[in-house]
Design an enzyme around this catalytic site. Structure first.
Site, mmCIF file in Angstrom:
data_model
loop_
_atom_site.group_PDB
_atom_site.id
_atom_site.type_symbol
_atom_site.label_atom_id
_atom_site.label_comp_id
_atom_site.label_asym_id
_atom_site.label_seq_id
_atom_site.Cartn_x
_atom_site.Cartn_y
_atom_site.Cartn_z
ATOM 1 C CE LYS A 173 6.399 -5.648 -4.144
ATOM 2 N NZ LYS A 173 6.430 -5.057 -2.773
ATOM 3 C CE LYS A 189 9.559 -7.263 -3.228
ATOM 4 N NZ LYS A 189 9.504 -6.302 -2.098
ATOM 5 C CG ASP A 225 8.996 -2.293 -1.825
ATOM 6 O OD1 ASP A 225 10.134 -1.863 -1.553
ATOM 7 O OD2 ASP A 225 8.777 -3.492 -2.073
#
Length: 318
Positions: free
Chosen positions: A218, A254, A155
């Site tokens: 995300k 996400k 991430d």
């Protein structure tokens, strides 16, 4: 996880005339919040689906090997076994989608999950998380180390200044290099949407991240003042849909940060189904970044099964 997004060449024409009608987006999301919550077995089914899409996360300065081991045990056993048996779901292999930690704790998580005999992937934040205020060389080195330690998902966090100053070529190149540093590990790109200034910037940053090869986009680090919100989610999902129409490549979504209740989780699932379709409702294309959400989901399932509210000792591992 799903197949990789190969990305595309930088196409600034895709974002040059972007306009987001904020009042319309807000009105749409207000309608979503008023949707009637599903009940009974339907609610339990949606909640179990949400469990399988959770990136169970600990990103604290006081993380230790012991609390990471505990997190990994909970990742493999997210819902108490007797509750799953009551729902006839005990043999379906329900686990969370991934365990997410800092790079320094990746080895602890990998070893704990290996000892538990499960194949849950370990995700690591990297690239100057959470601020992104780190030289690119340091970001790339951190990514490579996390992968070397055993992380199968990375991430990363973008440099917000590149968005705020309109340096789209620079943003594309930074993310592209991060993607190369990830190697075989899937890359989720954190946009930190609460710090991008406008929904138009959220859309543009989403498209650039996908062009650069992000496998997921995300919303947030969870450390910003404003994290995952429904208006931001709608804009990002429509960017994902536009990118799919343009390229045929599916990119995951996400939301992360501030998602604490079972009701919120179900709303996110319903929103994904409406905007992207049921095919996105899998851990390969949808994740929920959360640290405390699982506790509330397990409480709701406990109430559904037993008809009473859980006391603290009933769900000791929550």
């Amino acid at each position: 996880m799903a197949g990789r997004n190969p990305g595309t060449e930088l196409e600034l024409g895709w974002i040059s005339k972007v306009h987001v009608n904020r009042p319309a987006v807000v009105t749409h999301t207000e309608r979503i919040k008023k949707w009637r919550t599903v009940k009974g077995n339907w609610q339990a089914a949606w909640l179990l689906k949400a469990v399988t899409c959770i990136d169970l996360t600990t990103l604290s300065g006081d993380d230790t090997p012991s609390n990471v081991h505990r997190l990994c045990f909970k990742a493999k056993h997210p819902i108490r076994e007797d509750l799953l048996k009551a729902l006839d779901m005990h043999d379906k292999g329900i686990t969370v989608g991934a365990v997410c930690v800092y790079p320094a704790r990746v080895t602890d998580a990998v070893n704990a999950l290996k000892a538990a005999g499960c194949n849950i992937p370990v995700a690591s934040v990297a690239a100057g998380f959470p601020s992104g205020q780190t030289p690119l060389e340091t970001k790339l080195a951190e990514i490579r180390l996390a992968v070397e330690y055993g992380a199968r998902e990375i991430d990363i966090v973008i440099s917000r200044s590149l968005v705020l100053t309109g340096q789209w070529e620079g943003l594309y190149e930074e993310i592209r290099q991060c993607r190369e540093a990830c190697g075989e590990a899937h890359m989720k790109t954190i946009l930190a949407t609460g710090e991008l200034g406008s929904l138009a910037n959220v859309y543009k940053a989403s498209m650039i991240a996908m062009m650069a090869g992000s496998d997921f986009i995300k919303t947030s680090t969870g450390k910003e003042v404003e994290n995952a919100t429904f208006p931001v989610g709608v804009v990002m999902m429509r960017a994902i849909r536009d990118f799919y129409w343009q390229t045929g490549n599916k990119v995951g979504f996400k939301p992360a940060g501030g998602i604490r209740t079972a009701k919120e989780a179900i709303t996110w699932l319903m929103l994904v189904k409406e905007e992207l379709g049921a095919e996105w409702l899998t851990p390969e294309l949808f994740r929920l970044g959360a640290s405390s959400l699982l506790e509330d989901i397990e409480k709701q399932i406990f109430y559904h099964v037993t008809g009473s509210y859980a006391l603290q000792h009933d769900l000791a591992m929550a």
